[in-house]
Design a protein around this motif. Structure first.
Motif, mmCIF file in Angstrom:
data_model
loop_
_atom_site.group_PDB
_atom_site.id
_atom_site.type_symbol
_atom_site.label_atom_id
_atom_site.label_comp_id
_atom_site.label_asym_id
_atom_site.label_seq_id
_atom_site.Cartn_x
_atom_site.Cartn_y
_atom_site.Cartn_z
ATOM 1 N N LEU A 187 7.329 -5.639 -1.947
ATOM 2 C CA LEU A 187 8.635 -5.743 -1.307
ATOM 3 C C LEU A 187 8.847 -4.447 -0.547
ATOM 4 N N VAL A 188 9.014 -4.546 0.775
ATOM 5 C CA VAL A 188 9.092 -3.352 1.606
ATOM 6 C C VAL A 188 10.393 -3.353 2.404
ATOM 7 N N PRO A 189 10.816 -2.174 2.890
ATOM 8 C CA PRO A 189 12.031 -2.098 3.714
ATOM 9 C C PRO A 189 11.834 -2.814 5.047
ATOM 10 N N ASP A 190 12.920 -3.011 5.758
ATOM 11 C CA ASP A 190 12.845 -3.623 7.086
ATOM 12 C C ASP A 190 12.060 -2.719 8.029
ATOM 13 N N GLY A 191 11.511 -3.324 9.077
ATOM 14 C CA GLY A 191 10.813 -2.535 10.075
ATOM 15 C C GLY A 191 9.428 -3.066 10.366
ATOM 16 N N ALA A 192 8.722 -2.379 11.258
ATOM 17 C CA ALA A 192 7.363 -2.749 11.628
ATOM 18 C C ALA A 192 6.375 -1.872 10.864
ATOM 19 N N PHE A 193 5.281 -2.486 10.438
ATOM 20 C CA PHE A 193 4.268 -1.784 9.658
ATOM 21 C C PHE A 193 2.898 -1.951 10.322
ATOM 22 N N ARG A 194 2.004 -1.061 9.947
ATOM 23 C CA ARG A 194 0.619 -1.168 10.375
ATOM 24 C C ARG A 194 -0.272 -1.158 9.141
ATOM 25 N N TRP A 195 -1.206 -2.084 9.114
ATOM 26 C CA TRP A 195 -2.157 -2.163 8.008
ATOM 27 C C TRP A 195 -3.494 -1.610 8.486
ATOM 28 N N SER B 262 10.010 -9.095 2.706
ATOM 29 C CA SER B 262 11.014 -8.238 3.326
ATOM 30 C C SER B 262 12.337 -8.379 2.584
ATOM 31 N N ASN B 263 13.142 -7.326 2.628
ATOM 32 C CA ASN B 263 14.469 -7.377 2.006
ATOM 33 C C ASN B 263 15.363 -8.446 2.623
ATOM 34 N N THR B 264 15.086 -8.819 3.881
ATOM 35 C CA THR B 264 15.931 -9.791 4.565
ATOM 36 C C THR B 264 15.715 -11.213 4.075
#
Length: 341
Positions: A230-238, A279-281
């Motif tokens: 579970l991660v905060p909102d936003g864009a991530f890179r793997w 996502s938290n949303t």
């Protein structure tokens, strides 16, 4: 599954729920058939004796069950097999649909061609079953001899979900349970309805360690070990190891050791790990994840990381693209159920 990978239960022709009395009766019956003094196979008799010594001792049996009931890997070709165990109902190798899975890939490749020793890309008529076809049980319940005990009761084998996430530890238990519940619900609602043979097993011990696994999803001869984040909102890179968000990184569950151990324990299967990122949303398409080259979650990597929407799509494709996606292998499922904590 090769004869050398028979479990102790299969050697004695028993289900995992067999009582102590049933273990003794099965041992006596098997020993009479296989005893060298009666012309039986000495190697088979040793397997039978070993199986009885483990299953007749409650403490040894419990420890064995938690090890996923792995069969002896050192048995030779004359071990529990065609002229012994099969004669009293134990350990019949799968035949028909699913008899030659995409086994032993090791790398978790999602491709059905290239890199698989002994696996032909030419598909036979039996291998053209699709993931949407009704589940087929191997070995078939209809083929049981009179008095033969199935590996699993049919109602148990037909159950799509087994076990539940369980509270372990103190810190973060509530959030972890909520996260696991979201992933399990996602699988039950969006993966299993289109793959009747898919069986979800929740709450397993990690093989050969004191760790735990959230979920294992199996269909045909493909196994997906599943964790979640579970991660905060936003864009991530793997990048293949970490999820990167700005100057912060988030490490996924450590699933590589368990994946490799599962591949050793289930050589007949293709095993890969998957991480469902929530996502938290609550939006299944979030977070947005950008992938470094070669890290796309297509089942070709040991660990595949994706948001919920892509997780569903890719896991369904991974399971459905196997050679026998509508098979429920009772031996594989039975051993997985033995690994629940």
């Amino acid at each position: 599954m090769g004869e050398k990978f028979l479990t102790h239960y299969q050697v004695l022709g028993l289900s995992r729920t067999a009582t102590e009395r049933e273990v003794k009766i099965a041992y006596r019956k098997a020993a009479r058939i296989a005893h060298p003094d009666r012309g039986g196979d000495p190697a088979l008799f040793r397997r039978i004796t070993e199986a009885y010594e483990i299953l007749a001792d409650p403490a040894k049996r419990q420890k064995y069950d938690k090890s996923y009931g792995a069969g002896s890997r050192g048995a030779g070709s004359n071990g529990a097999g065609s002229n012994g165990a099969g004669s009293y109902g134990a350990g019949r190798s799968p035949s028909g649909p699913g008899s030659r899975p995409d086994a032993g890939s090791g790398s978790g490749s999602g491709s059905d061609s290239g890199g698989f020793s002994g696996f032909s890309t030419r598909r036979t008529q039996e291998q053209r079953n699709t993931a949407g076809d009704p589940a087929i049980y191997v070995p078939a319940y209809e083929g049981l001899a009179p008095g033969e005990t199935p590996l699993l009761p049919r109602p148990t084998a037909a159950q799509p979900v087994h076990g539940a996430p369980r509270k372990r530890g103190v810190f973060g238990a509530a959030s972890r349970l909520a996260r696991e519940a979201r992933t399990a619900q996602l699988i039950m609602q969006q993966v299993q309805p289109s793959i009747p043979a898919a069986r979800l097993v929740n709450g397993l011990t990690s093989p050969r360690s004191n760790g735990y696994l959230d979920h294992v999803l199996v269909s045909g001869y493909r196994i997906a070990i599943i964790g979640s984040m579970l991660v905060p909102d936003g864009a991530f890179r793997w990048d293949g190891n970490m999820l990167v968000h700005g100057n912060k990184v988030a490490a996924p569950p450590q699933l590589i050791p368990a994946t490799r151990q599962f591949q050793e324990l289930f050589p007949e299967c293709n095993v890969t790990a998957w991480v469902c990122v929530h996502s938290n949303t609550g939006n299944l398409f979030e977070p947005v994840i950008d992938y470094a080259r070669g890290t796309e979650p297509d089942g070709s990597n040991t660990v595949n990381v994706a948001n919920a929407a892509r997780f569903v799509r890719e896991v369904k494709q991974f399971l459905a693209s196997g050679p026998s996606p509508n098979v429920v292998d009772l031996s594989v499922l039975d051993r997985l159920l033995g690994g629940m904590y």
